[in-house]
Scaffold this active site. Structure first.
Site, PDB file in Angstrom:
ATOM      1  N   GLU A  77       0.813  -1.210   0.000  1.00 28.76           N
ATOM      2  CA  GLU A  77       0.000   0.000   0.000  1.00 28.76           C
ATOM      3  C   GLU A  77       0.853   1.270   0.000  1.00 28.76           C
ATOM      4  O   GLU A  77       0.352   2.365   0.287  1.00 28.76           O
ATOM      5  CB  GLU A  77      -0.925   0.025   1.220  1.00 28.76           C
ATOM      6  CG  GLU A  77      -1.951  -1.086   1.268  1.00 28.76           C
ATOM      7  CD  GLU A  77      -3.010  -0.992   0.176  1.00 28.76           C
ATOM      8  OE1 GLU A  77      -2.852  -0.150  -0.730  1.00 28.76           O
ATOM      9  OE2 GLU A  77      -3.970  -1.763   0.219  1.00 28.76           O
ATOM     10  N   HIS A  95      -3.065   2.874   8.319  1.00 29.39           N
ATOM     11  CA  HIS A  95      -4.085   2.203   7.496  1.00 29.39           C
ATOM     12  C   HIS A  95      -4.469   0.900   8.180  1.00 29.39           C
ATOM     13  O   HIS A  95      -3.590   0.102   8.536  1.00 29.39           O
ATOM     14  CB  HIS A  95      -3.531   1.916   6.102  1.00 29.39           C
ATOM     15  CG  HIS A  95      -4.337   0.933   5.308  1.00 29.39           C
ATOM     16  ND1 HIS A  95      -5.702   1.065   5.121  1.00 29.39           N
ATOM     17  CD2 HIS A  95      -3.972  -0.210   4.668  1.00 29.39           C
ATOM     18  CE1 HIS A  95      -6.143   0.041   4.397  1.00 29.39           C
ATOM     19  NE2 HIS A  95      -5.107  -0.745   4.108  1.00 29.39           N
ATOM     20  N   HIS A  97      -7.682  -2.409   8.728  1.00 29.86           N
ATOM     21  CA  HIS A  97      -8.843  -3.143   8.222  1.00 29.86           C
ATOM     22  C   HIS A  97      -9.848  -3.319   9.357  1.00 29.86           C
ATOM     23  O   HIS A  97     -10.425  -4.384   9.539  1.00 29.86           O
ATOM     24  CB  HIS A  97      -8.420  -4.507   7.681  1.00 29.86           C
ATOM     25  CG  HIS A  97      -7.571  -4.440   6.453  1.00 29.86           C
ATOM     26  ND1 HIS A  97      -7.056  -5.557   5.850  1.00 29.86           N
ATOM     27  CD2 HIS A  97      -7.139  -3.388   5.711  1.00 29.86           C
ATOM     28  CE1 HIS A  97      -6.339  -5.201   4.784  1.00 29.86           C
ATOM     29  NE2 HIS A  97      -6.376  -3.885   4.691  1.00 29.86           N
ATOM     30  N   TYR A 116     -20.226  14.093  17.162  1.00 29.51           N
ATOM     31  CA  TYR A 116     -19.511  15.325  16.836  1.00 29.51           C
ATOM     32  C   TYR A 116     -18.008  15.132  16.610  1.00 29.51           C
ATOM     33  O   TYR A 116     -17.340  16.018  16.066  1.00 29.51           O
ATOM     34  CB  TYR A 116     -19.733  16.384  17.910  1.00 29.51           C
ATOM     35  CG  TYR A 116     -19.205  16.026  19.289  1.00 29.51           C
ATOM     36  CD1 TYR A 116     -17.851  16.151  19.601  1.00 29.51           C
ATOM     37  CD2 TYR A 116     -20.069  15.595  20.293  1.00 29.51           C
ATOM     38  CE1 TYR A 116     -17.373  15.831  20.857  1.00 29.51           C
ATOM     39  CE2 TYR A 116     -19.596  15.274  21.554  1.00 29.51           C
ATOM     40  CZ  TYR A 116     -18.246  15.398  21.834  1.00 29.51           C
ATOM     41  OH  TYR A 116     -17.769  15.079  23.082  1.00 29.51           O
ATOM     42  N   HIS A 157     -12.709  -2.326   2.238  1.00 29.11           N
ATOM     43  CA  HIS A 157     -11.268  -2.417   2.488  1.00 29.11           C
ATOM     44  C   HIS A 157     -10.895  -2.015   3.919  1.00 29.11           C
ATOM     45  O   HIS A 157     -10.374  -2.829   4.662  1.00 29.11           O
ATOM     46  CB  HIS A 157     -10.527  -1.536   1.467  1.00 29.11           C
ATOM     47  CG  HIS A 157      -9.050  -1.699   1.470  1.00 29.11           C
ATOM     48  ND1 HIS A 157      -8.273  -1.507   0.347  1.00 29.11           N
ATOM     49  CD2 HIS A 157      -8.183  -2.005   2.459  1.00 29.11           C
ATOM     50  CE1 HIS A 157      -6.994  -1.708   0.655  1.00 29.11           C
ATOM     51  NE2 HIS A 157      -6.917  -2.010   1.937  1.00 29.11           N
ATOM     52  N   TYR A 212      -9.782  22.700  22.360  1.00 27.74           N
ATOM     53  CA  TYR A 212      -9.773  21.585  23.305  1.00 27.74           C
ATOM     54  C   TYR A 212      -8.360  21.252  23.757  1.00 27.74           C
ATOM     55  O   TYR A 212      -7.451  21.098  22.948  1.00 27.74           O
ATOM     56  CB  TYR A 212     -10.399  20.353  22.647  1.00 27.74           C
ATOM     57  CG  TYR A 212     -10.555  19.166  23.585  1.00 27.74           C
ATOM     58  CD1 TYR A 212     -11.563  19.149  24.552  1.00 27.74           C
ATOM     59  CD2 TYR A 212      -9.693  18.083  23.510  1.00 27.74           C
ATOM     60  CE1 TYR A 212     -11.713  18.074  25.409  1.00 27.74           C
ATOM     61  CE2 TYR A 212      -9.835  16.996  24.363  1.00 27.74           C
ATOM     62  CZ  TYR A 212     -10.842  17.006  25.305  1.00 27.74           C
ATOM     63  OH  TYR A 212     -10.976  15.947  26.168  1.00 27.74           O
TER      64      TYR A 212
END
Length: 216
Positions: A77, A95, A97, A116, A157, A212
């Site tokens: 990837e 990344h 799954h 939110y 994916h 925040y």
């Protein structure tokens, strides 16, 4: 870029990758993690269990994708990771799954505004159209879904998030998976439809989130 800096970054990449397994966001060697150090991208290798990686297994490529360090092949990837680094100010990419996020990616084109915290990813989370993993086509679809966002879903994916650090990118992945789980759970109640936030309500939350954790 010093060797010490590269070693520290690699340790963080491996630690984050192992965390994705421990937290159930990936199975086996699926998913991948990377961090940018100067003009180098340190990335998890293809097909190697994360618990077997050592400090000597550093895998690094330049922004063109040419491998400059390591004997192991970079993740398949890599095109997704490189496109993010080329087009954004990202310092880290995660990344996965993740189960709930992947399930949601098969149902909608955008995660409904169930919470939110979507504002922490830049707004409503889009689903990138399906393309074969490891391809330039998938990377291009991902970039479209990431426009103005720091995370997206990949149809059938998984997830992609990025941030200024591995901790931030990972936290965004966790938030995304949690929101997907909340929406799936609420949607599964027979006869009831989840209430969703309006665009104005999300904007209001986004404004509040900007301050925040900062000192008053």
């Amino acid at each position: 870029m010093t060797q010490d800096a590269i070693e520290r970054a690699w340790d963080s990449v491996v630690g984050t990758a192992r965390r994705t397994v421990t937290d159930g966001l990936v199975v086996g060697t699926s998913g991948n993690v990377s961090a940018r150090v100067g003009e180098l991208v340190l990335v998890t290798p293809s097909g190697v269990p994360y618990d077997r990686l050592t400090p000597g297994d550093v895998v690094a490529v330049d922004l063109d994708g040419t491998q400059v360090r390591g004997r192991l092949a970079p993740t398949s990837e890599l095109p997704m990771h490189l496109e993010i680094y080329r087009r954004t100010t990202a310092r880290a990419v995660v990344h996965t799954h993740a189960v709930h996020a992947t399930a949601v990616s098969t149902l909608v084109t955008e995660l409904p505004l169930i919470h939110y915290m979507a504002a922490a990813l830049g707004g409503p989370v889009r689903v990138a159209p399906y393309a074969l993993y490891g391809t330039g086509e998938l990377a291009a679809h991902m970039l479209g879904a990431l426009d103005g966002r720091t995370g997206c879903l990949l149809r059938n994916h998984g997830t992609v998030t990025y941030g200024d650090s591995l901790d931030q990118a990972y936290d965004r992945t966790s938030q995304l998976e949690w929101m997907c789980r909340v929406w799936l759970t609420a949607s599964s109640v027979p006869g009831l439809t989840p209430s969703l936030l309006s665009a104005a309500e999300l904007d209001e939350a986004a404004e509040k989130l900007r301050g925040y954790g900062r000192p008053r």
